[in-house]
Design a protein around this motif. Structure first.
Motif, PDB file in Angstrom:
ATOM      1  N   ALA A  83      18.276 -26.476 -68.959  1.00 21.59           N
ATOM      2  CA  ALA A  83      19.594 -26.463 -68.315  1.00 21.59           C
ATOM      3  C   ALA A  83      19.893 -25.071 -67.761  1.00 21.59           C
ATOM      4  CB  ALA A  83      20.676 -26.881 -69.300  1.00 21.59           C
ATOM      5  N   ASP A  84      19.558 -24.044 -68.538  1.00 25.43           N
ATOM      6  CA  ASP A  84      19.759 -22.663 -68.083  1.00 25.43           C
ATOM      7  C   ASP A  84      18.880 -22.374 -66.868  1.00 25.43           C
ATOM      8  OD1 ASP A  84      20.908 -20.069 -68.275  1.00 25.43           O
ATOM      9  OD2 ASP A  84      19.023 -19.354 -69.181  1.00 25.43           O
ATOM     10  N   LEU A  85      17.645 -22.853 -66.900  1.00 25.36           N
ATOM     11  CA  LEU A  85      16.719 -22.669 -65.782  1.00 25.36           C
ATOM     12  C   LEU A  85      17.259 -23.368 -64.525  1.00 25.36           C
ATOM     13  CD1 LEU A  85      13.999 -21.580 -64.805  1.00 25.36           C
ATOM     14  CD2 LEU A  85      12.951 -23.689 -65.610  1.00 25.36           C
ATOM     15  N   GLU A  86      17.793 -24.566 -64.698  1.00 25.46           N
ATOM     16  CA  GLU A  86      18.347 -25.299 -63.547  1.00 25.46           C
ATOM     17  C   GLU A  86      19.554 -24.566 -62.952  1.00 25.46           C
ATOM     18  OE1 GLU A  86      18.653 -27.852 -60.553  1.00 25.46           O
ATOM     19  OE2 GLU A  86      16.996 -27.769 -61.981  1.00 25.46           O
ATOM     20  N   LEU A  87      20.428 -24.026 -63.801  1.00 23.60           N
ATOM     21  CA  LEU A  87      21.571 -23.251 -63.318  1.00 23.60           C
ATOM     22  C   LEU A  87      21.106 -22.007 -62.562  1.00 23.60           C
ATOM     23  CD1 LEU A  87      24.112 -23.433 -66.290  1.00 23.60           C
ATOM     24  CD2 LEU A  87      24.350 -24.434 -64.010  1.00 23.60           C
ATOM     25  N   THR A  88      20.076 -21.363 -63.105  1.00 22.25           N
ATOM     26  CA  THR A  88      19.531 -20.175 -62.451  1.00 22.25           C
ATOM     27  C   THR A  88      18.950 -20.536 -61.087  1.00 22.25           C
ATOM     28  OG1 THR A  88      19.042 -19.214 -64.610  1.00 22.25           O
ATOM     29  CG2 THR A  88      17.915 -18.253 -62.714  1.00 22.25           C
ATOM     30  N   ARG A  89      18.232 -21.664 -61.011  1.00 24.81           N
ATOM     31  CA  ARG A  89      17.674 -22.113 -59.731  1.00 24.81           C
ATOM     32  C   ARG A  89      18.778 -22.388 -58.712  1.00 24.81           C
ATOM     33  NH1 ARG A  89      13.198 -26.334 -62.026  1.00 24.81           N
ATOM     34  NH2 ARG A  89      11.599 -24.785 -62.488  1.00 24.81           N
ATOM     35  N   GLN A  90      19.833 -23.053 -59.139  1.00 29.23           N
ATOM     36  CA  GLN A  90      20.945 -23.347 -58.229  1.00 29.23           C
ATOM     37  C   GLN A  90      21.593 -22.059 -57.722  1.00 29.23           C
ATOM     38  OE1 GLN A  90      23.617 -25.960 -60.273  1.00 29.23           O
ATOM     39  NE2 GLN A  90      22.266 -27.735 -60.118  1.00 29.23           N
ATOM     40  N   HIS A  91      21.811 -21.151 -58.639  1.00 30.34           N
ATOM     41  CA  HIS A  91      22.412 -19.865 -58.272  1.00 30.34           C
ATOM     42  C   HIS A  91      21.510 -19.104 -57.296  1.00 30.34           C
ATOM     43  CE1 HIS A  91      24.880 -16.314 -58.581  1.00 30.34           C
ATOM     44  NE2 HIS A  91      23.812 -15.600 -58.897  1.00 30.34           N
ATOM     45  N   LEU A  92      20.222 -19.113 -57.551  1.00 28.65           N
ATOM     46  CA  LEU A  92      19.264 -18.445 -56.673  1.00 28.65           C
ATOM     47  C   LEU A  92      19.244 -19.102 -55.295  1.00 28.65           C
ATOM     48  CD1 LEU A  92      17.110 -16.263 -56.383  1.00 28.65           C
ATOM     49  CD2 LEU A  92      15.440 -17.887 -57.283  1.00 28.65           C
ATOM     50  N   ALA A  93      19.290 -20.426 -55.241  1.00 27.87           N
ATOM     51  CA  ALA A  93      19.303 -21.142 -53.966  1.00 27.87           C
ATOM     52  C   ALA A  93      20.554 -20.781 -53.163  1.00 27.87           C
ATOM     53  CB  ALA A  93      19.226 -22.646 -54.204  1.00 27.87           C
ATOM     54  N   GLU A  94      21.694 -20.726 -53.839  1.00 25.40           N
ATOM     55  CA  GLU A  94      22.934 -20.344 -53.155  1.00 25.40           C
ATOM     56  C   GLU A  94      22.853 -18.909 -52.632  1.00 25.40           C
ATOM     57  OE1 GLU A  94      25.980 -21.023 -56.035  1.00 25.40           O
ATOM     58  OE2 GLU A  94      25.759 -23.202 -55.953  1.00 25.40           O
ATOM     59  N   THR A  95      22.288 -18.027 -53.425  1.00 21.98           N
ATOM     60  CA  THR A  95      22.138 -16.625 -53.016  1.00 21.98           C
ATOM     61  C   THR A  95      21.225 -16.513 -51.798  1.00 21.98           C
ATOM     62  OG1 THR A  95      22.445 -15.926 -55.308  1.00 21.98           O
ATOM     63  CG2 THR A  95      21.456 -14.328 -53.803  1.00 21.98           C
ATOM     64  N   VAL A  96      20.122 -17.247 -51.806  1.00 24.69           N
ATOM     65  CA  VAL A  96      19.193 -17.220 -50.676  1.00 24.69           C
ATOM     66  C   VAL A  96      19.879 -17.765 -49.427  1.00 24.69           C
ATOM     67  CG1 VAL A  96      17.055 -18.263 -49.778  1.00 24.69           C
ATOM     68  CG2 VAL A  96      17.103 -17.279 -52.069  1.00 24.69           C
ATOM     69  N   GLN A  97      20.640 -18.842 -49.563  1.00 22.11           N
ATOM     70  CA  GLN A  97      21.369 -19.398 -48.411  1.00 22.11           C
ATOM     71  C   GLN A  97      22.353 -18.375 -47.847  1.00 22.11           C
ATOM     72  OE1 GLN A  97      23.157 -23.021 -49.850  1.00 22.11           O
ATOM     73  NE2 GLN A  97      21.635 -24.276 -48.769  1.00 22.11           N
ATOM     74  N   GLU A  98      23.076 -17.709 -48.705  1.00 20.41           N
ATOM     75  CA  GLU A  98      24.057 -16.713 -48.253  1.00 20.41           C
ATOM     76  C   GLU A  98      23.356 -15.545 -47.558  1.00 20.41           C
ATOM     77  OE1 GLU A  98      27.618 -14.886 -47.419  1.00 20.41           O
ATOM     78  OE2 GLU A  98      27.219 -16.942 -48.056  1.00 20.41           O
TER      79      GLU A  98
END
Length: 123
Positions: A17-32
């Protein structure tokens, strides 16, 4: 032993779950970051916003100009009535301000001469 397996399983689930949250956060950061680094699109957006602001400002300026013209038009009849009186005052004004009168006369003469010269060239 089931408690050890259960605790390992819940730890694994928590890590996932922590890994999935980190992936989502990273994806949002890359998009920004991609959005911010897309300079042509940002320039187009800025130009579009500036265009909208310019149209808005021009509209407001047009409204102010209409209001000013309307205000001046209200006073025009009064100004026109006073014109003969002002015309009679001109000789006294020219005697009081001879340099200004000479400058205005010179400018008028220059303008008339330039207009005649331009008209002569187009014949």
């Amino acid at each position: 032993m089931t408690t050890t397996k259960d605790s390992q399983l819940s730890e694994t689930e928590a890590l996932r779950a922590d890994l999935e949250l980190t992936r989502q956060h990273l994806a949002e950061t890359v998009q920004e970051l991609s959005r911010q680094l897309n300079v042509p699109r940002r320039i187009k957006e800025s130009a579009s916003q500036a265009g909208h602001r310019a149209v808005q400002v021009a509209g407001e300026a047009g409204q102010r100009a209409k209001q000013t013209a309307a205000e001046r038009a209200k006073h025009f009849p009064e100004y026109a009535k006073n014109l003969p009186v002002r015309a009679k005052e001109m000789p006294a004004l020219t005697r009081r301000h001879p340099k200004a009168t000479a400058a205005v006369g010179g400018a008028v003469a220059l303008g008339v001469g330039a207009a005649a010269w331009i008209a002569g060239r187009h014949k």
